[in-house]
Design an enzyme around this catalytic site. Sequence first.
Site: not given
Length: 291
Positions: A54, A98, A121
């Site tokens: 990412k 994450q 996200d």
Amino acid sequence: MTAKIIDGKAIADRVRAEVKEAVAKRAAEGKTIPGLATVLVGENPASKVYVRSKQKACAEAGINSFGHNLPEDATQEEVEALVRKLNADPNVNGILVQLPLPKHLDEEKVLGAIDLNKDVDGFHPINIGRLAQKGREPVFIPCTPAGCMVLLEEAGARLTGANAVVLGRSNIVGMPVALLLVKANATVTIVHSRTKNIPEVLREADIIIAAIGQPEFVKKDWVKPGAFIIDVGINQIEDPTSKKGYRLVGDVAFDEVAEVAAAITPVPGGVGPMTIAMLLKNTLRAAELKD
Ligand code: NDP
């Protein structure tokens, strides 16, 4: 029939090029450069790889990235304090925690601490809640489900009135993609580990989204001819002919299902690249929201 292969890599490359161009235009106009903060707790090797890729994708698009690593035994308060610090940082437009977090941490509380306008996200409970409500829109849509929707659109699938079956009901893929399909006026069935007679349910589907993590689970004779197939699954299976000793397959038996489907995503090269592309897009949007 031989299915059209939906080239997720090419579509993702196009999205990434569009983001890169928009970021360069912002820079030329003296606007802020989008910034993504990644929060990695612990040493999970797969998570490390995901975070690195990412960050690399951010660099390629001209987006700033700020990596924050906390030890495996970080406390709930330490993780939430970092999130609050990033909420207050004007250089950070998007915050990505994450997942999975180590077991002792309360994931819902950590995700709920993220500023809604930095939740790139799309996992903040309010963003997910809005996805489930008629007439409400989340600030951000989770990246993998958003990528699935782009792939369906690119493949030319008609969603209104279509029977869509989603395999899997996880918070990060199955449930949000099912909610997106409902918003797009499909009639949605969610299949999970307690569903009876899965082949029969699948045979009614015009659209199948497979996200269960079971290698080559969906077989050719479970698929209605002309169906659109999006395969989210990423599974390693042994392969002595490969240098690594394994290869990646999806949740769909690709070769045989491609004989009957209208269109299908490969694994790798389908949904995977789209996830990162949508993250970059969300991060750009987060910066635009602040203009
Ligand atoms: P989870 O393990 O969180 O969820 C799996 C879901 O599948 C659950 O709802 C489970 O049912 C259901 N399930 C498992 N086995 C079966 C079965 N035999 N029959 C029917 N349903 C079953 O997985 P994720 O959603 O996180 O990921 C799913 C897959 O997608 C994985 O392979 C993962 O690697 C991949 N993935 C790919 C991404 C990408 O970018 N391409 C991003 C994220 C995930 P129940 O709820 O009843 O337990």
